[in-house]
Design a protein around this motif. Structure first.
Motif, PDB file in Angstrom:
ATOM      1  N   GLY A 163       0.786  -1.219   0.000  1.00 28.91           N
ATOM      2  CA  GLY A 163       0.000   0.000   0.000  1.00 28.91           C
ATOM      3  C   GLY A 163       0.820   1.271   0.000  1.00 28.91           C
ATOM      4  O   GLY A 163       0.289   2.352  -0.289  1.00 28.91           O
ATOM      5  N   ASP A 164       2.101   1.149   0.310  1.00 23.49           N
ATOM      6  CA  ASP A 164       2.983   2.320   0.339  1.00 23.49           C
ATOM      7  C   ASP A 164       3.389   2.733  -1.071  1.00 23.49           C
ATOM      8  O   ASP A 164       3.087   2.054  -2.054  1.00 23.49           O
ATOM      9  N   SER A 165       4.131   3.832  -1.119  1.00 22.83           N
ATOM     10  CA  SER A 165       4.633   4.357  -2.395  1.00 22.83           C
ATOM     11  C   SER A 165       6.147   4.492  -2.342  1.00 22.83           C
ATOM     12  O   SER A 165       6.742   4.634  -1.266  1.00 22.83           O
ATOM     13  N   LEU A 166       6.758   4.449  -3.523  1.00 19.91           N
ATOM     14  CA  LEU A 166       8.188   4.695  -3.691  1.00 19.91           C
ATOM     15  C   LEU A 166       8.386   5.406  -5.010  1.00 19.91           C
ATOM     16  O   LEU A 166       7.618   5.173  -5.958  1.00 19.91           O
ATOM     17  N   ARG A 167       9.427   6.219  -5.073  1.00 16.89           N
ATOM     18  CA  ARG A 167       9.810   6.820  -6.346  1.00 16.89           C
ATOM     19  C   ARG A 167      11.246   6.436  -6.655  1.00 16.89           C
ATOM     20  O   ARG A 167      12.157   6.731  -5.874  1.00 16.89           O
ATOM     21  N   LEU A 168      11.418   5.787  -7.782  1.00 16.42           N
ATOM     22  CA  LEU A 168      12.752   5.444  -8.253  1.00 16.42           C
ATOM     23  C   LEU A 168      13.251   6.524  -9.212  1.00 16.42           C
ATOM     24  O   LEU A 168      12.467   7.100  -9.962  1.00 16.42           O
ATOM     25  N   SER A 169      14.542   6.758  -9.143  1.00 20.31           N
ATOM     26  CA  SER A 169      15.175   7.719 -10.044  1.00 20.31           C
ATOM     27  C   SER A 169      16.219   7.013 -10.897  1.00 20.31           C
ATOM     28  O   SER A 169      16.831   6.039 -10.457  1.00 20.31           O
ATOM     29  N   CYS A 170      16.414   7.531 -12.080  1.00 17.27           N
ATOM     30  CA  CYS A 170      17.445   7.016 -12.988  1.00 17.27           C
ATOM     31  C   CYS A 170      18.200   8.211 -13.554  1.00 17.27           C
ATOM     32  O   CYS A 170      17.684   8.915 -14.434  1.00 17.27           O
ATOM     33  N   ALA A 171      19.386   8.434 -13.034  1.00 15.84           N
ATOM     34  CA  ALA A 171      20.217   9.545 -13.509  1.00 15.84           C
ATOM     35  C   ALA A 171      21.016   9.083 -14.715  1.00 15.84           C
ATOM     36  O   ALA A 171      21.760   8.104 -14.637  1.00 15.84           O
ATOM     37  N   ALA A 172      20.855   9.789 -15.820  1.00 18.35           N
ATOM     38  CA  ALA A 172      21.486   9.391 -17.078  1.00 18.35           C
ATOM     39  C   ALA A 172      22.580  10.379 -17.474  1.00 18.35           C
ATOM     40  O   ALA A 172      22.449  11.586 -17.272  1.00 18.35           O
ATOM     41  N   SER A 173      23.635   9.866 -18.031  1.00 16.98           N
ATOM     42  CA  SER A 173      24.731  10.723 -18.477  1.00 16.98           C
ATOM     43  C   SER A 173      25.463  10.073 -19.633  1.00 16.98           C
ATOM     44  O   SER A 173      25.291   8.884 -19.902  1.00 16.98           O
ATOM     45  N   GLY A 174      26.262  10.861 -20.322  1.00 15.60           N
ATOM     46  CA  GLY A 174      27.128  10.316 -21.356  1.00 15.60           C
ATOM     47  C   GLY A 174      26.703  10.570 -22.785  1.00 15.60           C
ATOM     48  O   GLY A 174      27.461  10.294 -23.708  1.00 15.60           O
ATOM     49  N   ARG A 175      25.486  11.062 -22.972  1.00 10.34           N
ATOM     50  CA  ARG A 175      25.038  11.394 -24.331  1.00 10.34           C
ATOM     51  C   ARG A 175      23.752  12.195 -24.222  1.00 10.34           C
ATOM     52  O   ARG A 175      23.163  12.293 -23.161  1.00 10.34           O
ATOM     53  N   THR A 235      17.189  13.013 -15.816  1.00 12.55           N
ATOM     54  CA  THR A 235      16.763  11.971 -14.883  1.00 12.55           C
ATOM     55  C   THR A 235      15.354  11.505 -15.222  1.00 12.55           C
ATOM     56  O   THR A 235      14.481  12.327 -15.509  1.00 12.55           O
ATOM     57  N   ALA A 236      15.173  10.198 -15.194  1.00 10.25           N
ATOM     58  CA  ALA A 236      13.857   9.596 -15.358  1.00 10.25           C
ATOM     59  C   ALA A 236      13.380   9.078 -14.005  1.00 10.25           C
ATOM     60  O   ALA A 236      14.191   8.738 -13.135  1.00 10.25           O
ATOM     61  N   TYR A 237      12.076   9.020 -13.849  1.00 11.80           N
ATOM     62  CA  TYR A 237      11.490   8.617 -12.569  1.00 11.80           C
ATOM     63  C   TYR A 237      10.423   7.556 -12.788  1.00 11.80           C
ATOM     64  O   TYR A 237       9.718   7.565 -13.797  1.00 11.80           O
ATOM     65  N   LEU A 238      10.291   6.677 -11.810  1.00 12.93           N
ATOM     66  CA  LEU A 238       9.199   5.721 -11.774  1.00 12.93           C
ATOM     67  C   LEU A 238       8.512   5.896 -10.423  1.00 12.93           C
ATOM     68  O   LEU A 238       9.077   5.561  -9.386  1.00 12.93           O
ATOM     69  N   GLN A 239       7.320   6.463 -10.457  1.00 16.09           N
ATOM     70  CA  GLN A 239       6.524   6.635  -9.243  1.00 16.09           C
ATOM     71  C   GLN A 239       5.647   5.401  -9.072  1.00 16.09           C
ATOM     72  O   GLN A 239       4.837   5.085  -9.956  1.00 16.09           O
ATOM     73  N   MET A 240       5.828   4.729  -7.962  1.00 13.70           N
ATOM     74  CA  MET A 240       5.105   3.492  -7.711  1.00 13.70           C
ATOM     75  C   MET A 240       4.180   3.679  -6.523  1.00 13.70           C
ATOM     76  O   MET A 240       4.650   3.955  -5.410  1.00 13.70           O
ATOM     77  N   ASN A 241       2.887   3.573  -6.763  1.00 10.85           N
ATOM     78  CA  ASN A 241       1.885   3.735  -5.718  1.00 10.85           C
ATOM     79  C   ASN A 241       1.160   2.424  -5.475  1.00 10.85           C
ATOM     80  O   ASN A 241       1.167   1.519  -6.324  1.00 10.85           O
ATOM     81  N   THR A 242       0.533   2.343  -4.330  1.00 13.77           N
ATOM     82  CA  THR A 242      -0.248   1.155  -3.956  1.00 13.77           C
ATOM     83  C   THR A 242       0.561  -0.116  -4.214  1.00 13.77           C
ATOM     84  O   THR A 242       0.121  -1.045  -4.892  1.00 13.77           O
ATOM     85  N   LEU A 243       1.753  -0.137  -3.676  1.00 12.22           N
ATOM     86  CA  LEU A 243       2.651  -1.263  -3.926  1.00 12.22           C
ATOM     87  C   LEU A 243       2.101  -2.555  -3.331  1.00 12.22           C
ATOM     88  O   LEU A 243       1.433  -2.548  -2.282  1.00 12.22           O
ATOM     89  N   LYS A 244       2.392  -3.642  -4.011  1.00 10.42           N
ATOM     90  CA  LYS A 244       1.958  -4.972  -3.608  1.00 10.42           C
ATOM     91  C   LYS A 244       3.185  -5.857  -3.393  1.00 10.42           C
ATOM     92  O   LYS A 244       4.232  -5.601  -3.993  1.00 10.42           O
TER      93      LYS A 244
END
Length: 121
Positions: free
Chosen positions: A15-27, A78-87
């Protein structure tokens, strides 16, 4: 050299949430798509979501539709993945990836090292 570095994983309750980040570099990532994949223990890696860098078009796996969103901040590369209502079934190592849009859906050529997400019941 392209680098993708994920962060934001952790141990949460259902039921919790998390946000993942992806920091991109090099091009520059115009004409690229940023994807999120996951791999649970004993299972094959599976697609989760993707976003095109320039226009922000998104697509999601059926299993996460309505719960996860994907975004990108071009100023931060940076790209993000917001994850809600986790199972508990969302427990996996999550990877971000990048590839030229023209090579999709199989053309993710750059991969991060992954970040663990564990959801307890």
């Amino acid at each position: 050299q392209v680098q993708l570095v994920e962060s934001g994983g952790g141990l949460v309750q259902a039921g919790d949430s998390l946000r993942l980040s992806c920091a991109a570099s090099g091009r520059t990532f115009s004409n690229y798509a940023m994807g999120w994949f996951r791999q649970a223990p004993g299972k094959e890696r599976e697609f989760v979501a993707a976003i095109t860098w320039t226009l922000g078009l998104t697509t999601f796996a059926d299993s996460v539709k309505g719960r996860f969103t994907v975004s990108r901040d071009k100023t931060k590369n940076t790209a993000y993945l917001q994850m809600n209502t986790l199972k508990p079934d969302d427990t996996a190592i999550y990877y971000c990836a990048a590839g030229a849009i023209a090579t999709m859906p199989d053309g993710f050529e750059y991969w991060g090292q992954g970040t663990q997400v564990t959801v307890s019941s």
